[in-house]
Design a protein around this motif. Structure first.
Motif, short mmCIF file in Angstrom:
data_model
loop_
_atom_site.label_atom_id
_atom_site.label_comp_id
_atom_site.label_asym_id
_atom_site.label_seq_id
_atom_site.Cartn_x
_atom_site.Cartn_y
_atom_site.Cartn_z
N ASN A 689 0.71 -1.02 0.14
CA ASN A 689 0.14 0.16 0.05
C ASN A 689 0.86 1.31 -0.05
O ASN A 689 1.77 1.22 0.58
N ILE A 690 0.39 2.11 -0.81
CA ILE A 690 1.19 3.43 -1.04
C ILE A 690 2.57 3.30 -1.25
O ILE A 690 3.45 3.37 -0.62
N PRO A 691 2.89 2.62 -2.31
CA PRO A 691 4.27 2.03 -2.69
C PRO A 691 5.31 3.20 -2.90
O PRO A 691 4.54 4.28 -3.54
N ILE A 692 6.35 3.14 -3.12
CA ILE A 692 7.31 3.91 -3.55
C ILE A 692 7.39 3.50 -5.18
O ILE A 692 7.58 2.47 -5.58
N GLY A 693 7.03 4.85 -5.81
CA GLY A 693 6.84 4.71 -7.23
C GLY A 693 7.39 5.89 -8.21
O GLY A 693 8.35 6.54 -7.60
N SER A 694 6.84 6.34 -9.15
CA SER A 694 7.31 7.65 -9.72
C SER A 694 6.07 8.28 -10.36
O SER A 694 4.99 7.78 -10.40
N THR A 695 6.10 9.53 -10.10
CA THR A 695 5.38 10.69 -10.89
C THR A 695 6.32 10.85 -12.34
O THR A 695 7.30 11.43 -12.12
N THR A 705 10.01 13.13 -17.53
CA THR A 705 10.99 13.27 -16.43
C THR A 705 10.17 12.28 -15.35
O THR A 705 9.14 12.46 -15.00
N TYR A 706 10.97 11.50 -14.61
CA TYR A 706 10.58 10.63 -13.54
C TYR A 706 11.04 11.30 -12.31
O TYR A 706 12.17 11.57 -12.07
N SER A 707 10.24 11.36 -11.35
CA SER A 707 10.50 11.94 -9.66
C SER A 707 9.82 10.78 -9.05
O SER A 707 8.73 10.40 -8.95
N TYR A 708 10.71 10.31 -8.17
CA TYR A 708 10.16 9.28 -7.10
C TYR A 708 9.32 9.97 -5.89
O TYR A 708 9.39 10.96 -5.37
N VAL A 709 8.29 9.00 -6.00
CA VAL A 709 7.18 9.56 -4.83
C VAL A 709 6.43 8.28 -4.29
O VAL A 709 6.69 7.02 -4.69
N ASN A 710 5.76 8.59 -3.26
CA ASN A 710 4.86 7.70 -2.64
C ASN A 710 3.61 7.96 -3.05
O ASN A 710 2.83 8.78 -3.18
N VAL A 711 3.27 6.77 -3.84
CA VAL A 711 1.95 6.91 -4.76
C VAL A 711 0.55 6.78 -3.69
O VAL A 711 0.27 5.44 -3.42
N GLU A 712 0.00 7.83 -3.53
CA GLU A 712 -0.84 8.05 -2.73
C GLU A 712 -2.22 7.48 -3.28
O GLU A 712 -2.49 7.65 -4.61
#
Length: 907
Positions: A689-695, A705-712
């Motif tokens: 849940n709420i994995p570490i992914g990308s926007t 352009t890839y930015s690391y985010v927690n995917v809410e």
């Protein structure tokens, strides 16, 4: 959750504290011919009613005993290699301790008064959680290797690269007589050990050293194979020397020498070839790591290639190594040391077609790459163990290594929009060089107290790695919508270091006859340093917008505190384990170049549960649950722009939070020894849940352009399951198998502010046949079908769905005059899709003709042809974030080779 755990404990405690009337059972096992005691014979006490294992033991100098056996009726089963099984009834009652006297083992079928001895050998035995194979019942050519033997065993598969799967799970460690051999590298061990030396092959789930000591599972198991040698193969020397010369400059040379003297084993090897036998290229990564150590391996170099040869390109590989092990002072001191060197060069080309799914359209990128990669590795590993007394021991393990690497890549790419209009074109060259050193030491102290199941263990782990990496990037990009040309010449430098120190202690205490409690505490200090600098030599456009993120000197200090408790209940038919760990983590994130500090704290509960039910001695089912946290590392946290690929730019995020995953696994194993039917099934499901992914932000020119985010609001899901059934077919002396697998995942990210959900699913089913006739043939046939789907919710009409099938016959024919004909075909078909508009068909046919010489047939000359039809083309389809990718690549094609091999043995 805790109320549920307490409720289950209350249900089990009344069972465990009830005291049945008991008595002791003991006796002796000896050889009937001379009445010599038989050491390490297996003695199992079975319930008479259902044959469930009540207790088991090994004889010590022929003596065995069972303490506090409940009143009732039992069967006693005694087994020993090359002796007939011994079964007798045992009744435990008020009469007191039972002395079974001297049990004498026979080698033929006999019938004694109230004693049944069965003399028929079976190919498979199941002892506890170990599946044991009898190699003497399989037809093998003279001088066959352990790898040749494994290919014939039900439930075990060996692929063309020598990788092993057993009961649907990948085998990561192979042992000889329970000890590491050449760093337990599966390919090196199985190609060096001869099949005729092996008394039995054992397949089991290897527990960690601590779990094996306490008997309480810590979730760190892995599939392992142990090859137990025959007594007459433990003193002497053996090995082989081979050389092969082919057309198109192909060659293959190798040599192995082994000298065994019971516990003392010495071995050396050397190899050099360009036919794909890469030896220790990537498999020795496990030597640098155990568990979390591997997460620090080769992550931060400019080019992440780790030395692995996965079939892409043409490899030229050389390697050498040595191994020594021995036991001293009646086994109280043991030593095992290994050294390995490997040099690998890979040249090749590959071609990617990439579908980028966007909320309103999709882009197609075509990428061609040529590459030249080179890596050298040195590794030394050692294990030293001391048995202080019968109740305590200490062991020291160490691994040190050095790695030198260069990579050179050249790319040509173009991107089209969904209307086939050209968006951009790019040419770039990217070259790197790096040096790395790695070191690890582990100390483990184990102590058993007089009270049964009361134990304590103390472990210390120290790990350190440092690396430097330099590179250059030259890129030219033309964007067609604004007719802009972007030239970039850039020099790059990375230097990184990771070290951590861990100390942990575990204490177990018996609560009742059947239940045990475990308490553990652990502390870790981890420090990561990462310096990255992109220095622009020349650029035709203004890159000032990334200046603030083109240099970063970053330090991450992490302090972990962990405490846990587990309850373990074990009885004849079932085992229950419940527990949880509490983890507290402190993050200190410091920018050394910009002089600021970010401090953060996190805490987690990591619950676990394990239930195993033994339906009968040969059938069991297990269900496990494990919750665990996923920590972002320094590479994801560091605020830095990585523009190694100017069309796909990656930016770190120092505000990333850990994610949490829940994993459920199911396992089933069953063997019908009367009908020789083996069945297994494995499955796992992981939800994060709420994995570490990308926007991901993709502009109109096709630049992302890839930015690391927690995917809410996101949820990553992965599953993996497999099953197999192996049984005799209606055709005499022909075995049959049915195998299947189902695997897939869902990955969530944000693409242009929209939630992107990428789903991948793969289903396969195969039917296999295998049979052999001594001195005549040995062959098999496998027919399989597959169905794959790749789907992204942003472009549901442009998903990829395709069928495929495979056909693989292979045979060895043993002809007169010591001649063997081997031939095998692997045919693969994968259908076209909406995006990938061509079917893929490939038939790889290999064949050889071998003639053996000398009285013992130890010398052979072989003529072989690889890929007779010259159709070997690399092919792979996959998903990455919101992308669907088809990759084709150059690989080893047709060649002819004449080789000579001498197997020597003196025992």
């Amino acid at each position: 959750m805790w109320s549920a755990i307490i409720h289950i404990l209350l249900l089990t405690l009344p069972i465990s504290v009830s005291h049945a009337q008991t008595s002791d059972v003991f006796g002796k096992v000896s050889d009937i011919s001379d009445e010599s005691p038989m050491h390490q014979a297996s003695v199992v006490l079975l319930n008479a009613k259902d044959s469930i294992i009540y207790a088991d033991a090994r004889t010590q100098n022929g003596i065995f005993s069972f303490k506090d056996v409940d009143y009732g009726s039992y069967k006693l089963l005694v087994t020993y290699p090359d002796y007939t099984d011994f079964v007798m009834p045992v009744i435990v009652d008020r009469s007191g301790p039972i002395d079974l006297g001297n049990i004498k083992m026979w080698s033929d079928m006999v019938l004694l008064d109230e004693v049944l001895v069965t003399g028929k050998k079976k190919p498979i035995r199941i002892i506890g959680d170990t599946i044991e194979y009898n190699p003497s019942l399989y037809n093998l050519a003279p001088h066959a290797t352990a790898q040749d033997l494994l290919k014939q065993l039900d439930g075990i598969n060996v692929d063309k690269d020598g990788n092993i799967t057993a009961m649907g799970k990948k085998v990561t460690r192979v042992y000889v007589d329970g000890e590491e051999f050449f760093g337990h590298d599966p390919v090196l061990v199985t190609t060096n050990i001869r099949a005729d030396m092996i008394e039995k092959v054992q397949v089991y789930d290897r527990k960690s050293d601590n779990a094996a000591f306490t008997g309480i599972d810590d979730g760190k198991d892995e599939k392992a194979v142990n090859m137990k040698l025959k007594d007459d193969s433990k003193i002497g020397l053996f090995g082989k020397v081979g050389i092969g010369i082919g057309n198109e400059d192909f060659y293959n040379a190798n040599g192995f020498f082994n000298h065994f003297n019971n516990d003392r084993k010495f071995s050396v090897y050397g190899l050099s070839n360009n036919v794909g036998s890469v030896g220790l290229s990537s498999r020795d990564r496990q030597q640098y790591a155990d568990g979390s150590f591997e997460s620090t391996y080769n992550n931060y170099d400019l080019d992440p290639w780790n030395g692995e040869y996965s079939g892409k390109g043409i490899p030229t590989s050389s390697g050498l190594g040595s191994q020594f092990s021995n036991k001293y002072y009646d086994g109280k001191f043991s030593l095992n040391i290994n050294y390995n060197f490997n040099d690998i060069v890979i040249d090749g080309i590959d071609h990617n077609i990439v579908q980028d799914n966007l909320p309103t359209s999709f882009f197609i990128t075509d990428v061609n790459r040529t590459f030249h990669n080179h890596m050298q590795k040195h590794n030394f590993s050692g294990t030293f163990k001391v048995d202080i007394d019968q109740s305590s021991s200490i062991s020291i393990k160490t691994n040190v290594g050095r790695i030198k690497k260069t990579t050179d890549n050249h790319y040509i790419s173009s991107t089209l929009d969904s209307n086939s209009r050209l968006l951009n074109s790019n040419t770039r060259s990217f070259s790197t060089g790096s040096n790395k050193r790695i070191g690890m030491i582990n100390l483990l102290y184990l102590k058993k107290f007089r009270k049964e199941r009361r134990t304590i263990s103390i472990a210390v782990d120290i790990f350190d790695t440092k690396s430097n990496s330099d590179g250059g990037l030259e890129s030219n990009t033309f964007t067609y919508r604004n007719e802009n040309n972007i030239y970039l010449n850039q020099e790059m430098n990375n230097s990184d270091g990771t070290s951590f120190k861990t100390i942990r202690s575990t204490y177990t205490e018996p609560l009742t006859k059947y239940s045990t409690i475990e308490a553990s505490i652990e502390g870790t200090v981890k420090t990561s340093l990462l310096f990255r600098n992109n220095e622009i030599v020349r650029a035709d456009v203004d890159f000032s917008y990334v200046d603030s993120l083109s240099l970063s000197d970053y330090k991450l200090n992490q302090v972990f505190g962990k405490g846990g408790i587990k309850y373990h209940f074990n009885k004849a038919k079932f085992t229950i384990q419940l527990g949880s760990e509490f983890i507290y983590v402190n993050f200190d994130q410091r920018s050394l170049d910009k002089d600021y500090l970010i401090k953060r704290n996190f805490d987690f509960f990591q619950p676990s549960a394990d239930f195993t039910y033994r339906i009968n001695p040969l059938t069991s089912i297990s269900l496990k649950y494990f919750g665990f946290s996923n920590m972002p590392d320094i590479l994801l946290l560091q605020p830095f722009v990585n523009n190694v690929d100017p069309l796909n730019i990656v930016i770190g995020n120092e505000e990333l939070n850990p994610s949490f995953s829940n994993r459920l696994t199911l396992g089933y194993n069953s063997y019908n020894d009367q009908k020789n039917i083996l069945m297994y099934a494995n499955g796992s499901l992981t939800i994060t849940n709420i994995p570490i992914g990308s926007t991901i932000v993709t502009d109109a020119n096709g630049v992302s352009t890839y930015s690391y985010v927690n995917v809410e609001g996101g949820k990553n899901i992965s599953y993996n399951s497999s099953f197999g059934v192996h049984f005799p077919s209606p055709i005499p002396k022909v075995g049959m198998s049915i195998n299947g697998s189902f695997l897939g995942n869902r990955i969530d990210n944000f693409v242009n502010s929209k939630l992107s959900q990428s789903d991948f699913n793969s289903y396969s089913l195969s039917v296999g046949f295998g049979g052999s006739k001594e001195n005549t043939y040995n062959g098999g046939l496998s027919v399989g079908v597959m169905y794959n789907t790749n789907y992204n919710n942003l472009q549901p009409d442009y998903g990829n769905k395709y069928w495929g099938y495979s056909f693989s016959p292979n045979s060895d024919f043993y002809l007169p005059y010591g001649i063997t004909l081997n031939t095998g075909l692997n045919y693969l078909f994968q259908g076209k899709t909406k995006v990938f508009t061509e079917d893929f068909r490939q038939a790889i046919w290999n064949s050889s003709l071998e003639k053996k010489f000398l009285k013992d047939k130890s010398l052979s000359i072989k003529l072989s042809v690889n890929d007779i039809l010259d159709q070997n083309r690399g092919f792979q389809r996959s998903m990455n974030n919101s992308q669907i990718i088809q990759n084709t690549y150059s690989t080893i094609g047709r060649y002819f080779m004449v080789s000579c091999l001498w197997n020597f043995r003196k025992f």
